[in-house]
Motif scaffolding. Structure first.
Motif, PDB file in Angstrom:
ATOM      1  N   VAL A 128       0.814  -1.211   0.000  1.00 29.45           N
ATOM      2  CA  VAL A 128       0.000   0.000   0.000  1.00 29.45           C
ATOM      3  C   VAL A 128       0.852   1.267   0.000  1.00 29.45           C
ATOM      4  O   VAL A 128       0.570   2.224  -0.732  1.00 29.45           O
ATOM      5  CB  VAL A 128      -0.981  -0.002   1.189  1.00 29.45           C
ATOM      6  N   ALA A 129       1.900   1.295   0.805  1.00 28.57           N
ATOM      7  CA  ALA A 129       2.721   2.508   0.909  1.00 28.57           C
ATOM      8  C   ALA A 129       3.323   2.881  -0.441  1.00 28.57           C
ATOM      9  O   ALA A 129       3.240   4.035  -0.883  1.00 28.57           O
ATOM     10  CB  ALA A 129       3.808   2.317   1.950  1.00 28.57           C
ATOM     11  N   ASN A 130       3.914   1.907  -1.119  1.00 31.41           N
ATOM     12  CA  ASN A 130       4.536   2.189  -2.414  1.00 31.41           C
ATOM     13  C   ASN A 130       3.505   2.477  -3.489  1.00 31.41           C
ATOM     14  O   ASN A 130       3.703   3.354  -4.341  1.00 31.41           O
ATOM     15  CB  ASN A 130       5.414   1.012  -2.840  1.00 31.41           C
ATOM     16  N   PHE A 131       2.403   1.730  -3.446  1.00 33.20           N
ATOM     17  CA  PHE A 131       1.355   1.961  -4.436  1.00 33.20           C
ATOM     18  C   PHE A 131       0.772   3.358  -4.291  1.00 33.20           C
ATOM     19  O   PHE A 131       0.561   4.073  -5.274  1.00 33.20           O
ATOM     20  CB  PHE A 131       0.252   0.912  -4.308  1.00 33.20           C
ATOM     21  N   GLU A 132       0.512   3.752  -3.066  1.00 32.80           N
ATOM     22  CA  GLU A 132      -0.045   5.087  -2.822  1.00 32.80           C
ATOM     23  C   GLU A 132       0.932   6.162  -3.295  1.00 32.80           C
ATOM     24  O   GLU A 132       0.536   7.130  -3.959  1.00 32.80           O
ATOM     25  CB  GLU A 132      -0.333   5.272  -1.329  1.00 32.80           C
ATOM     26  N   ALA A 133       2.202   6.004  -2.993  1.00 34.00           N
ATOM     27  CA  ALA A 133       3.191   7.027  -3.332  1.00 34.00           C
ATOM     28  C   ALA A 133       3.407   7.155  -4.834  1.00 34.00           C
ATOM     29  O   ALA A 133       3.443   8.261  -5.384  1.00 34.00           O
ATOM     30  CB  ALA A 133       4.521   6.714  -2.643  1.00 34.00           C
ATOM     31  N   ASP A 134       3.519   6.016  -5.530  1.00 33.41           N
ATOM     32  CA  ASP A 134       3.900   6.045  -6.940  1.00 33.41           C
ATOM     33  C   ASP A 134       2.718   6.114  -7.902  1.00 33.41           C
ATOM     34  O   ASP A 134       2.873   6.561  -9.046  1.00 33.41           O
ATOM     35  CB  ASP A 134       4.721   4.792  -7.291  1.00 33.41           C
ATOM     36  N   ILE A 135       1.545   5.680  -7.446  1.00 31.76           N
ATOM     37  CA  ILE A 135       0.420   5.550  -8.379  1.00 31.76           C
ATOM     38  C   ILE A 135      -0.809   6.322  -7.901  1.00 31.76           C
ATOM     39  O   ILE A 135      -1.272   7.248  -8.562  1.00 31.76           O
ATOM     40  CB  ILE A 135       0.082   4.067  -8.598  1.00 31.76           C
TER      41      ILE A 135
END
Length: 533
Positions: free
Chosen positions: A402-409
């Motif tokens: 979730v953290a990476n998905f939220e940040a990048d997408i």
């Protein structure tokens, strides 16, 4: 991602083939980077696509290598890919029309169903028969059956448009303030009489406890034009969505003789004062705003996210900001066999005739990319990002980081939606289960409930086209005028048989629906419908 990422949900059809046929895809990693295969790449091509969906508002593709989908496609298929994209609607089609008129038709483009009919009639699109086969696009046909695609053609035997894969299940429900039911000692309604009583108590029983009679049972948004299907009176009189086949006959649900019962019951609710008096003039999403403000106790929606805790802008969260006890729950408040129907296709995939005539290799390459986008590798990349960074995969379980998905997408504008326009967010079609930590148990329960409400299988996705020279939009405008005249002026349904006859004769409804009956009969093939009356 098209919307808040949710669990994969059941669909209308049990589609076969839960994993890609690897012999049909160029070997590659989950991030789309090709492996060395030792085979020579085909000549590099420049491709121009035009893409639209309902989830492209305020979307901007990232530049450079940040757009890892574009990078993967260009490397894997040796192309320079240019994509124009907009929200599906009039503005998109106006822009597309201008492009087509200027002689610069995209190689591949998405269009609405009605608009595609004109493009086909005008000779702008290519004959797809040599290209769009199950052998060439095995992944695509995991989402859409050959029979559906055949029935979707304007003329049987001519393949001029493909179905843009669509979400099968519908998430239709009425939503009710469960905390209001609890405060008033009421049970969730199961039939029309119980529903009417609940709406009455929500209006007159002070469900919010402020000592004022300032709430209403129900609201919707007529936009100053229509009598929406949101009114449960439609379903209570046996009408499910826009049309049905009943006793082997085509029934246009909004103009059938039995609509008189709908009109009478809506008038009764209006006269009882249990409907928001602004319903007719409300413009969507005014009814949702009123729900969030604690002014009404029930509304209708097909948005599966509307009452979720996980979405900050949901009616549930907006309501709780004003009243922490607010608890919106989906209900099926009528004793009817089904609540709605499964979705049918709305958008089409078209290929430019100019491209097919001048450079058929561009057609083949575009469809190779489409096949990849609709397969495992392309689907995962365009919906959940890069494996190991935005998600992990263990067997058939996809766990979102979730953290990476939220940040990048997500916080970058959900730009994956541009590429995800070719597949709905239904990972179960390819045999995957999505695990998203943002989805609470409360939300899982709501989604499971709404998903379980009974629907009927849609007809073959036949394209219903009125006779030449007749505009169905003009007919619907006149129909809506009669609905509103009966409800707000006559305050009775007694004149509906007369109004209906005028619609059937003066406004050519009988000609329209006779033609629809013929078209559906042709699509059904083995079962001819009765003549329309």
């Amino acid at each position: 991602m098209k919307k808040l990422t949710l669990l994969g949900l059941a669909t209308m059809f049990a589609l076969t083939g839960c994993s890609d046929n690897k012999t049909t895809e160029t070997s590659g990693t989950a991030t789309g980077s090709p492996n060395a295969t030792g085979t020579a790449k085909p000549a590099k091509l420049a491709l121009n696509w035009s893409v639209a969906s309902g989830y492209l508002a305020n979307v901007t593709l990232p530049s450079g290598d940040k757009d890892f989908v574009k990078k993967a496609i260009e490397e894997k298929f040796n192309v320079d890919l240019k994509i124009d994209y907009m929200v599906m609607g009039k503005e998109y089609h106006d822009k597309l029309n201008a492009t087509l008129a200027g002689g610069a038709a995209p190689d591949l483009f998405i269009a609405g169903g009605a608009e595609s009919q004109k493009y086909i009639t005008d000779g702008i699109t290519a004959n797809l028969t040599p290209y769009f086969t199950k052998e060439a696009l095995p992944n695509y046909f995991k989402w859409v059956s050959k029979e559906e695609v055949d029935a979707f053609q304007l003329k049987q035997g001519e393949f001029t448009r493909a179905i843009d894969p669509f979400q099968r299940n519908t998430y239709i429900a009425w939503y009710i303030r469960q905390d209001w039911l609890d405060k008033l000692g009421l049970k969730s309604p199961k039939n029309y009489a119980e529903l009417t009583n609940v709406m009455t108590q929500f209006t007159k029983g002070d469900p919010d406890g402020n000592g004022k009679q300032d709430t209403y049972g129900f609201s919707t948004a007529g936009g100053g034009v229509t009598l929406p299907f949101d009114f449960p009176q439609w379903l209570n009189n046996g009408f499910v969505a826009d049309f049905q086949i009943v006793d082997n006959s085509y029934v246009d649900n909004r103009t059938d003789l039995k609509v008189q019962g709908v009109l009478e019951q809506v008038v009764e609710w209006n006269n009882a004062g249990i409907v928001d008096p602004d319903w007719f003039l409300n413009k969507a999403p005014a009814q949702l705003d009123k729900a969030a403000q604690g002014k009404i106790g029930m509304f209708f929606s097909g948005d599966k996210n509307v009452a979720l805790d996980s979405l900050a802008t949901s009616v549930q969260n907006r309501s709780k900001a004003l009243d922490p006890k607010a608890n919106w729950q989906p209900i099926f408040p009528l004793d009817k066999p089904i609540i709605w129907k499964y979705n049918v296709p709305e958008s089409t995939i078209l290929i430019s005739k100019t491209t097919a005539d001048k450079n058929p290799d561009k057609v083949k390459r575009s469809l190779e990319i489409l096949n990849w986008l609709t397969g495992e590798e392309g689907f995962l990349l365009t919906h959940y990002g890069q494996e190991g960074k935005h998600y992990t995969k263990a067997g058939n379980k996809i766990t979102l980081n979730v953290a990476n998905f939220e940040a990048d997408i997500a916080k970058a504008g959900n730009w994956l939606n541009v590429y995800a326009a070719f597949t709905p967010d239904e990972p179960n079609i390819l045999g995957f289960e999505l695990i998203d930590s943002r989805i609470s148990e409360h939300d899982r329960a709501i989604l499971k409930t709404v998903e379980s409400f009974p629907k009927h299988n849609a007809l073959p996705p036949v394209s219903l086209v009125p006779p030449a020279g007749i505009n169905i939009g003009d007919f619907r405008k006149e129909m809506s005028k009669y609905h509103i005249k009966a409800v707000l002026e006559d305050k009775s349904g007694k004149n509906w048989p007369q109004y209906r006859e005028e619609l059937m004769t003066k406004f050519k409804g009988r000609e329209i629906f006779t033609e629809y009956t013929k078209q559906i009969s042709a699509a059904l093939k083995d079962k001819k419908l009765n003549d329309f009356k």
